[in-house]
Design an enzyme around this catalytic site. Sequence first.
Site, PDB file in Angstrom:
ATOM      1  N   ASP A 181      33.235 -21.422  -7.462  1.00  0.00           N
ATOM      2  CA  ASP A 181      32.603 -22.287  -8.460  1.00  0.00           C
ATOM      3  C   ASP A 181      31.994 -23.536  -7.826  1.00  0.00           C
ATOM      4  O   ASP A 181      32.412 -23.981  -6.755  1.00  0.00           O
ATOM      5  CB  ASP A 181      33.632 -22.713  -9.513  1.00  0.00           C
ATOM      6  N   LYS A 182      31.060 -24.119  -8.534  1.00  0.00           N
ATOM      7  CA  LYS A 182      30.346 -25.312  -8.069  1.00  0.00           C
ATOM      8  C   LYS A 182      31.298 -26.407  -7.600  1.00  0.00           C
ATOM      9  O   LYS A 182      31.136 -26.977  -6.518  1.00  0.00           O
ATOM     10  CB  LYS A 182      29.449 -25.826  -9.202  1.00  0.00           C
TER      11      LYS A 182
END
Length: 303
Positions: free
Chosen positions: A138-139
């Site tokens: 994830d970011k």
Amino acid sequence: MSKQQFEITETYQNQRIDKVLTDLNENASRSQVQSWIKDGLVLVDGETVKSNYKCQLGNHIEWEEPEVQELEIEPENIPLDIVYEDEHLLVVNKAKGMVVHPSHGHRTGTLVHALLYHCDDLSGINGVYRPGIVHRIDKDTSGLLVVAKHDQAHERLSDQLAHKDIKRQYEAIVHGRIDHDKATIDAPIGRDPNDRQKMAVVENGKPAVTHFSVVERFDQFSHVYCDLETGRTHQIRVHFKYIEHPLVGDPKYGRRKTLDVQGQALHARKLAFTHPMTGEEISFTSEPPDIFKETLDQVAKLY
């Protein structure tokens, strides 16, 4: 455009048309569906409707999903923390806040943009938007991931991933004191039926298994290592919410009152696999970013 049809059953009776179509289109957001309705691409019994139309039993729904406009991906000179590289693959320590691959919400500044600047060639198996990307994080999760430079390496790494032969260990800071040293969370994960933008533990979800051990305990927090047996979307974040120990700073699954760590306190610390071409067993470990370490110091001093 691709035309699709559906007849409203009791399951969807009296629900808003935009919610129904979001449920039926797994890859579309509610805002996207609302734009289809606004553009007249959705018909109910042959007539256009508004997004708040309440579906009735037996309504015949027709809709056209517009073709995705192609994104042009230009290489960008973005610094990369490369842990390992040879002619077949790279292992990258992804920075917190960096998106892995481009999408319509992230057209620039992704790991893929940086990789295209750094490498002449990347595998093409995952298409133009995800060249070389074997798996993603994830970011706001930092840490290690492997990138394939050609299709043969990609296929062999993907095969290892599918057979659970790639070992991935994460570390996280979670709310609450976990008193037992080790545990396994075995709970299926799928789309949250109440919010299509989230995942959740659901009865008909895909199998998901997370093993974890406690590294440090604080009065109201715990520092844990997590070993993934499966790799579902948001798996660690969803599983720890499920056992009522959500990740510190998690904007999607966490508590409203939490610590500001610029997104979830989660770091992919260890990656181990068989080199796809040489057969050598290789392993990499990375330290969490400063903000993670500072948060550990902060929770130790809080109480």
